[in-house]
Motif scaffolding. Structure first.
Motif, mmCIF file in Angstrom:
data_model
loop_
_atom_site.group_PDB
_atom_site.id
_atom_site.type_symbol
_atom_site.label_atom_id
_atom_site.label_comp_id
_atom_site.label_asym_id
_atom_site.label_seq_id
_atom_site.Cartn_x
_atom_site.Cartn_y
_atom_site.Cartn_z
ATOM 1 N N LEU A 9 0.769 -1.330 0.172
ATOM 2 C CA LEU A 9 0.004 0.019 -0.155
ATOM 3 C C LEU A 9 0.841 1.179 -0.244
ATOM 4 C CD1 LEU A 9 -2.629 -1.388 2.464
ATOM 5 C CD2 LEU A 9 -2.863 -1.000 0.090
ATOM 6 N N LEU A 10 1.024 2.120 -1.215
ATOM 7 C CA LEU A 10 1.804 3.152 -1.198
ATOM 8 C C LEU A 10 1.161 4.524 -1.333
ATOM 9 C CD1 LEU A 10 3.724 1.609 -4.409
ATOM 10 C CD2 LEU A 10 4.444 1.343 -1.771
ATOM 11 N N PRO A 11 1.733 5.368 -0.504
ATOM 12 C CA PRO A 11 1.048 6.723 -0.789
ATOM 13 C C PRO A 11 1.358 7.292 -2.172
ATOM 14 C CG PRO A 11 3.146 6.650 0.708
ATOM 15 C CD PRO A 11 2.656 5.556 0.317
ATOM 16 N N LEU A 12 0.452 7.875 -2.733
ATOM 17 C CA LEU A 12 0.489 8.679 -4.168
ATOM 18 C C LEU A 12 0.673 10.160 -4.275
ATOM 19 C CD1 LEU A 12 -2.097 6.213 -6.142
ATOM 20 C CD2 LEU A 12 0.338 6.260 -5.731
ATOM 21 N N ALA A 13 1.352 10.569 -3.142
ATOM 22 C CA ALA A 13 1.486 12.131 -3.132
ATOM 23 C C ALA A 13 2.104 12.577 -4.216
ATOM 24 C CB ALA A 13 2.075 12.568 -1.887
ATOM 25 N N PRO A 18 -1.112 10.856 -12.880
ATOM 26 C CA PRO A 18 -1.822 9.808 -13.454
ATOM 27 C C PRO A 18 -3.523 9.786 -12.662
ATOM 28 C CG PRO A 18 0.080 8.698 -12.774
ATOM 29 C CD PRO A 18 -0.011 10.106 -11.978
ATOM 30 N N LEU A 19 -3.584 10.196 -11.814
ATOM 31 C CA LEU A 19 -4.957 10.280 -10.998
ATOM 32 C C LEU A 19 -5.565 11.721 -11.411
ATOM 33 C CD1 LEU A 19 -4.313 8.910 -7.609
ATOM 34 C CD2 LEU A 19 -5.262 7.695 -9.770
ATOM 35 N N ALA A 20 -4.866 12.661 -12.132
ATOM 36 C CA ALA A 20 -5.392 13.877 -12.422
ATOM 37 C C ALA A 20 -6.013 14.739 -11.166
ATOM 38 C CB ALA A 20 -6.236 13.813 -13.612
ATOM 39 N N LEU A 21 -5.531 14.675 -10.269
ATOM 40 C CA LEU A 21 -6.030 15.536 -8.939
ATOM 41 C C LEU A 21 -5.168 16.550 -8.901
ATOM 42 C CD1 LEU A 21 -5.691 12.862 -6.438
ATOM 43 C CD2 LEU A 21 -7.726 13.395 -7.388
ATOM 44 N N ALA A 24 -8.283 22.190 -7.588
ATOM 45 C CA ALA A 24 -8.863 22.190 -6.323
ATOM 46 C C ALA A 24 -8.534 20.854 -5.412
ATOM 47 C CB ALA A 24 -10.482 22.420 -6.356
ATOM 48 N N ALA A 25 -8.479 19.879 -6.244
ATOM 49 C CA ALA A 25 -8.193 18.601 -5.734
ATOM 50 C C ALA A 25 -7.068 18.212 -5.047
ATOM 51 C CB ALA A 25 -8.411 17.466 -6.759
ATOM 52 N N CYS A 26 -6.146 19.086 -5.529
ATOM 53 C CA CYS A 26 -4.546 18.901 -4.744
ATOM 54 C C CYS A 26 -4.217 20.152 -3.808
ATOM 55 C CB CYS A 26 -3.602 19.194 -5.782
ATOM 56 S SG CYS A 26 -3.686 17.836 -6.864
ATOM 57 N N SER A 27 -5.263 20.833 -3.444
ATOM 58 C CA SER A 27 -5.000 21.816 -2.537
ATOM 59 C C SER A 27 -5.446 21.462 -1.191
ATOM 60 C CB SER A 27 -6.108 23.009 -2.766
ATOM 61 O OG SER A 27 -7.356 22.726 -2.724
ATOM 62 N N LEU A 76 -13.915 13.570 2.393
ATOM 63 C CA LEU A 76 -13.001 14.818 1.678
ATOM 64 C C LEU A 76 -11.541 14.173 1.718
ATOM 65 C CD1 LEU A 76 -14.373 17.777 3.814
ATOM 66 C CD2 LEU A 76 -14.992 17.173 1.446
ATOM 67 N N LEU A 77 -10.845 14.245 0.666
ATOM 68 C CA LEU A 77 -9.676 13.534 0.533
ATOM 69 C C LEU A 77 -8.534 14.692 0.473
ATOM 70 C CD1 LEU A 77 -10.385 10.820 -2.523
ATOM 71 C CD2 LEU A 77 -10.495 10.707 0.063
ATOM 72 N N ARG A 78 -7.400 14.349 0.638
ATOM 73 C CA ARG A 78 -6.099 14.990 0.584
ATOM 74 C C ARG A 78 -5.074 14.137 -0.255
ATOM 75 N NH1 ARG A 78 -5.532 18.643 4.660
ATOM 76 N NH2 ARG A 78 -7.408 19.913 5.002
ATOM 77 N N PRO A 79 -4.338 14.609 -0.897
ATOM 78 C CA PRO A 79 -3.230 13.955 -1.647
ATOM 79 C C PRO A 79 -2.621 12.768 -0.965
ATOM 80 C CG PRO A 79 -3.043 15.924 -2.441
ATOM 81 C CD PRO A 79 -4.093 16.139 -1.419
#
Length: 278
Positions: A9-13, A18-21, A24-27, A76-79
């Motif tokens: 299980l790897l963090p994807l920050a 590839p996930l197009a975050l 606003a998604a990356c803030s 609500l998600l964060r990178p």
């Protein structure tokens, strides 16, 4: 031969593209005028956030209140929350045989058995795309007769003629094998190498032949490549030099005497199963 590794299980920050975050998604909430990405939402300027892995939800869950999630609202998600299951299959391997082709009739018989063993190993390893290579040493030098390959056809063509006879340049054989392994490690650092040296441990070519062979073995050992010495010494009076060589290499020593294709393939398979290639 080796069990598959468990999912990681790897963090994807660091891998958000590839996930197009984007946008606003990356803030983060600490940045004025920005917001968090939500599961199933389509952030402005980006694609929809993909379906959530359960580990992503677990990573995000403790922070929902601080991020202002409403009761019954979307997660609500964060990178830094994002996780992906990476499943690794069986790793591919490299088997490099380094074979004494000096001497006369015994060496010619040995080379025929080596040829059969190489082809057998390639046939067995086809689905894993393992590679097999062959270094031989005779006379005053060594040669990479079969650069590491996964092709049975290539191996059959290149090994059609394997000369034998002459003195025993063991140091040159080990040095050529070390060079081949070094180049393969550059091309494919994830491939796991196994060096199989077929010799009686004698070195008779050039000045200080045995001392140079032992120094070459020390060099190979320093590379931490897993290795096996197949001792092909025969006769009533034995010098035990192959065992000394194995000790210098940090290798397993297997006294076989007469070398056969079956014995060689068994050596390789046993080394792989027992974890000699690690």
């Amino acid at each position: 031969m080796w069990p598959s590794r468990r999912p990681l299980l790897l963090p994807l920050a660091a891998l958000l593209a590839p996930l197009a975050l984007t946008g606003a998604a990356c803030s983060t909430a600490s940045e004025p005028g920005t917001s968090d990405a939500t599961a199933g939402s389509r952030p402005e300027g980006g694609r929809a956030v993909p379906g959530l892995d359960v580990e992503t939800v677990r990573a995000a869950a403790p922070h929902q209140h601080a991020r202002g999630r409403a009761d019954g609202g979307r997660v609500l998600l964060r990178p830094t929350d994002l996780r992906v299951a990476v499943r690794e299959g069986r790793e591919s391997n490299l088997v490099l045989l380094c074979v004494d082709a000096s001497g006369s009739m015994a060496a010619r018989r040995r080379m025929e058995q080596v040829k059969t063993a190489v082809l057998s190993l390639l046939l067995d390893a086809y689905q894993r795309r393992d590679k097999v290579g062959l270094v031989t040493f005779r006379g005053a030098s060594a040669s990479l007769d079969l650069p590491p390959t996964s092709s049975v056809d290539v191996a059959a063509r290149r090994l059609e003629e394997l000369p034998a006879g002459g003195r025993t340049p063991l140091a040159e054989g080990l040095a050529t094998a070390a060079d081949a392994l070094r180049l393969e490690a550059i091309r494919d650092p994830l491939r796991r190498p196994l060096l199989v040296v077929v010799t009686d441990g004698r070195a008779t070519s050039g000045p200080d032949a045995l001392a140079r062979a032992h120094r070459a073995a020390d060099h190979v050992r320093a590379t931490r490549v897993a290795s096996v010495v197949v001792d092909c010494e025969t006769g009533g009076f034995r010098l035990g030099l192959a065992a000394v060589l194995a000790d210098r290499l940090g290798a397993q020593h297997l006294p076989l005497g007469e070398v056969s294709a079956d014995s060689l393939t068994s050596v390789v398979r046993s080394a792989q199963v027992s974890g000699e290639v690690a």
